[in-house]
Design an enzyme around this catalytic site. Structure first.
Site, short mmCIF file in Angstrom:
data_model
loop_
_atom_site.label_atom_id
_atom_site.label_comp_id
_atom_site.label_asym_id
_atom_site.label_seq_id
_atom_site.Cartn_x
_atom_site.Cartn_y
_atom_site.Cartn_z
N GLY A 169 -9.85 7.28 13.11
CA GLY A 169 -10.01 7.73 11.73
C GLY A 169 -10.29 6.55 10.83
O GLY A 169 -10.79 5.51 11.26
N GLY A 170 -9.88 6.70 9.57
CA GLY A 170 -10.12 5.64 8.59
C GLY A 170 -9.45 4.33 8.98
O GLY A 170 -9.82 3.26 8.50
N GLY A 404 -43.10 -14.95 12.40
CA GLY A 404 -41.99 -14.90 11.44
C GLY A 404 -40.69 -15.37 12.05
O GLY A 404 -39.82 -15.92 11.36
N ALA A 405 -40.57 -15.15 13.35
CA ALA A 405 -39.33 -15.54 14.02
C ALA A 405 -39.15 -17.06 13.98
O ALA A 405 -38.02 -17.56 13.95
CB ALA A 405 -39.32 -15.03 15.46
C1 HXC Z 1 3.24 10.40 12.79
C2 HXC Z 1 2.76 10.08 14.98
C3 HXC Z 1 1.40 9.85 14.67
C4 HXC Z 1 1.02 9.92 13.32
C5 HXC Z 1 1.63 9.64 16.79
N1 HXC Z 1 2.84 9.93 16.31
N2 HXC Z 1 0.73 9.59 15.81
N3 HXC Z 1 3.67 10.35 14.05
N4 HXC Z 1 1.98 10.19 12.42
N5 HXC Z 1 -0.22 9.71 12.95
C6 HXC Z 1 4.06 10.07 17.07
C7 HXC Z 1 4.09 11.28 17.98
O1 HXC Z 1 4.52 12.39 17.27
C8 HXC Z 1 5.07 10.84 19.04
O2 HXC Z 1 6.38 10.99 18.54
C9 HXC Z 1 4.82 9.37 19.15
O3 HXC Z 1 4.16 8.98 17.94
C10 HXC Z 1 3.92 9.01 20.30
O4 HXC Z 1 2.80 9.85 20.29
P1 HXC Z 1 2.30 10.66 21.57
O5 HXC Z 1 1.39 11.70 21.07
O6 HXC Z 1 3.45 11.06 22.39
O7 HXC Z 1 1.53 9.51 22.33
P2 HXC Z 1 0.19 9.61 23.14
O8 HXC Z 1 0.24 10.78 24.06
O9 HXC Z 1 -0.03 8.25 23.74
O10 HXC Z 1 -0.95 9.89 22.06
C11 HXC Z 1 -1.23 8.97 21.05
C12 HXC Z 1 -2.19 9.57 20.01
C13 HXC Z 1 -1.58 10.91 19.48
C14 HXC Z 1 -3.53 9.86 20.65
C15 HXC Z 1 -2.37 8.54 18.93
O11 HXC Z 1 -0.22 10.67 19.12
C16 HXC Z 1 -2.31 11.42 18.30
O12 HXC Z 1 -3.35 12.04 18.42
N6 HXC Z 1 -1.71 11.23 17.10
C17 HXC Z 1 -2.29 11.71 15.88
C18 HXC Z 1 -3.43 10.86 15.50
C19 HXC Z 1 -3.99 11.24 14.17
O13 HXC Z 1 -4.58 12.30 13.97
N7 HXC Z 1 -3.73 10.36 13.17
C20 HXC Z 1 -4.22 10.55 11.86
C21 HXC Z 1 -5.62 9.98 11.90
S1 HXC Z 1 -6.38 9.98 10.37
P3 HXC Z 1 7.62 11.29 19.49
O14 HXC Z 1 8.76 11.40 18.56
O15 HXC Z 1 7.30 12.55 20.22
O16 HXC Z 1 7.71 10.11 20.43
C22 HXC Z 1 -6.01 8.53 9.77
C23 HXC Z 1 -6.55 8.38 8.44
C24 HXC Z 1 -6.51 6.99 7.99
O17 HXC Z 1 -5.40 7.74 10.33
C25 HXC Z 1 -7.30 7.00 6.71
C26 HXC Z 1 -7.42 5.67 6.13
C27 HXC Z 1 -8.36 5.71 4.99
#
Ligand code: HXC
Length: 510
Positions: A169-170, A404-405
């Site tokens: 993402g971002g 040009g290069a």
């Molecule tokens: C809160 C999160 C989290 C998040 C993971 N966790 N991502 N908690 N916010 N963004 C937590 C999970 O709930 C889990 O908690 C622990 O971290 C480990 O995650 P798992 O899913 O068990 O690990 P894994 O299977 O390795 O998968 C990792 C992952 C997945 C692919 C990153 O967790 C995932 O898809 N997370 C969401 C990603 C996402 O959509 N993020 C937002 C993106 S947008 P527990 O307690 O069960 O251990 C963004 C915008 C930024 O970031 C913008 C900036 C401008």
């Protein structure tokens, strides 16, 4: 008092445990080190000064009130790499997936602000699930605060991102704003939208690895500068890489003395360029033979291989090397290679690193793919970067410098300080065959005539003397003395002062 000391010890212990033993084991099972293990390996033993170990998030929504871990998923502070100061943050995937809360972002911003004030690089070890979903816009704000600091610090202190887990993402835009991105194979990925969103929107079936793994970004997109096998290799190479860089734009890179003497000739270079102008050779050989101890730290070695970029040293001083690679696409300039080299030249210029340019270029790549892709604008990036740059520039033309290069590749006209050519250099508007077919189009049907014209053109232009007569080439040097002549030029240029006119900023063709 004793009670507080005990509390302190307990809190420290809790912070060091991050998300707990089970999650640490899960991290290890994926072949990944923990945030703290990474810092330990990166910094000189015992040099780490940690900040904000007791910071906790302030969110109470979605049951977050019960889920606080001291440090809030990122370890921050400063330490030394080979005795030189560096600030570092290391995201802890064991704590809520290393996700970025407002407090987590504040910790990162704090060390960035301090690094800017004292003039030291920032290294980010990224391993995060992105914005802390429970915090919503507070987390987005946190990202933007980091982005702003990435930009404010750009060109002032070196910023390096090591991607060691998810970065999606971002969140990808903070590393993208830093100077260099390194990734770890199989355990890291970067993408703006993940495979599921891709499937919904474009109906493409693609794995996370294919979409944004280290191999993809080091070979296809060019987003990443180097891809490493595992965490340990990545961190060890990062330590080596750090030694080439100055701490800030107020300083010069460190001197690392070598045993090799500059005056030593290398006669093997006399046969590097083949007699047949269409036969390629490996420009890496020349690079290794002019560099101190034959050491070259190449960046983006598997992307746009028709140009080579990276750091080496001469007389112990860091230099940036930009070199056409005749082995790939005959060393021509195209969109990817222009962008690759332009960004590198900009880095060197911002951080007082002299640039040595090795030229063997038949021109810009022709074709609709290049024109439709905007080679005009992208090629101009490299031209702009060289023309705008004020650090010492030493150029050596080994063979072709066409069209040009020729101008673009740090020519005398773009304020090249010292421009050398080997006797094999051909500096002309284009190659002999193409040239006579245009000038003597009417004789094209007569092979004898056209061959004679080609021979005449070769004698006239396929040499370094026409440019030499005009002073565009300062000297024609023998290949075996290249190292000596370049080293002397760099020594002469050590205190070079050149300033561009005052302006807010130029308008590089982005
Ligand atoms: C809160 C999160 C989290 C998040 C993971 N966790 N991502 N908690 N916010 N963004 C937590 C999970 O709930 C889990 O908690 C622990 O971290 C480990 O995650 P798992 O899913 O068990 O690990 P894994 O299977 O390795 O998968 C990792 C992952 C997945 C692919 C990153 O967790 C995932 O898809 N997370 C969401 C990603 C996402 O959509 N993020 C937002 C993106 S947008 P527990 O307690 O069960 O251990 C963004 C915008 C930024 O970031 C913008 C900036 C401008």
């Amino acid at each position: 008092m004793q009670e507080i000391i005990e509390q302190l010890a307990a809190k420290r212990e809790l912070a060091r445990l991050g998300g707990g033993q089970k999650r640490i084991q899960a991290q290890h099972a994926k072949g990944k080190l923990t945030a703290r293990e990474r810092i330990e390996l990166l910094l000189d033993a015992g040099s780490f000064e940690e900040w904000d170990m007791f910071v906790e998030h302030r969110c109470n929504d979605f049951g977050m009130g019960d889920q606080t871990v001291p440090g809030d998923g990122v370890v921050t502070g400063y330490g030394m790499i080979n005795g030189r100061l560096v600030f570092v943050f290391s995201q802890d995937f064991t704590v809520l997936g290393g996700s970025l809360s407002e407090a987590h972002a504040e910790k990162i911003c704090k060390i960035m602000d301090q690094a800017l004030k004292v003039g030291a690089p920032v290294i980010g070890l990224n391993d995060s699930g992105g914005a802390r979903i429970q915090e919503g816009v507070a987390s987005l704000g946190g990202y933007a605060e980091i982005f702003q600091r990435n930009v404010t610090a750009s060109g002032v202190i070196p910023q390096i991102s090591l991607i060691m887990g998810p970065c999606a993402g971002g969140a990808v835009y903070s590393p993208a704003l830093t100077d260099f991105i390194f990734m770890v194979k199989d355990s890291s990925y970067m993408f703006v939208t993940g495979p599921e969103v891709v499937k919904t929107v474009t109906h493409e079936d693609v794995s996370a690895e294919e979409l944004g793994g280290a191999l993809t970004h080091s070979t296809v997109s060019g987003v990443c500068d180097l891809a490493f096998e595992n965490d340990v290799e990545a961190i060890m190479m990062l330590r080596r890489f750090f030694n080439y860089l100055p701490l800030s734009n107020r300083e010069k890179p460190p001197i690392v003395r070598s045993a090799k003497r500059n005056e030593e000739p290398d006669y093997s270079l006399d046969t590097l360029v083949p007699a047949n102008p269409n036969q390629p050779y490996d420009m890496h050989e020349l690079i290794r033979k002019i560099a101190d101890d034959g050491e070259f730290f190449e960046l983006q070695p598997d992307f746009a291989k028709n140009i080579i970029i990276g750091f080496a040293r001469m007389e112990g001083q860091t230099i940036g090397i930009v070199a056409n690679q005749p082995l790939v696409l005959a060393g021509c300039l195209d969109i990817k290679s222009s962008i690759k080299a332009a960004r590198f030249v900009r880095f060197c210029d911002a951080f007082n690193i002299s640039i040595v340019t090795l030229v063997d270029v038949p021109g810009f790549m022709p074709g609709t793919a290049q024109e439709y892709g905007g080679i005009i604008k992208h090629g101009a990036k490299l031209l702009y970067a060289y023309a705008d740059c004020t650090v010492p520039k030493v150029t050596l033309i080994t063979r072709k410098a066409y069209g040009g290069a020729y101008d673009v590749m740090a020519s005398k006209h773009l304020r090249g300080d010292v421009n050398f050519a080997w006797p094999s250099a051909e500096i002309a508007v284009m190659g002999p065959k193409g040239a006579v077919e245009i000038i003597f189009r009417e004789e094209k049907g007569d092979p004898n005539k056209i061959n004679a014209r080609e021979a005449e053109y070769k004698t006239k232009f396929a040499n370094p003397f026409v440019a030499g007569r005009r002073g565009y080439i300062d000297d024609v040097i023998l290949p075996h003395e290249s190292r000596k002549r370049i080293a002397r030029s760099l020594m002469m240029l050590k205190n070079k002062v050149l300033e561009n006119p005052t302006r807010k900023h130029g308008n590089i063709p982005l």
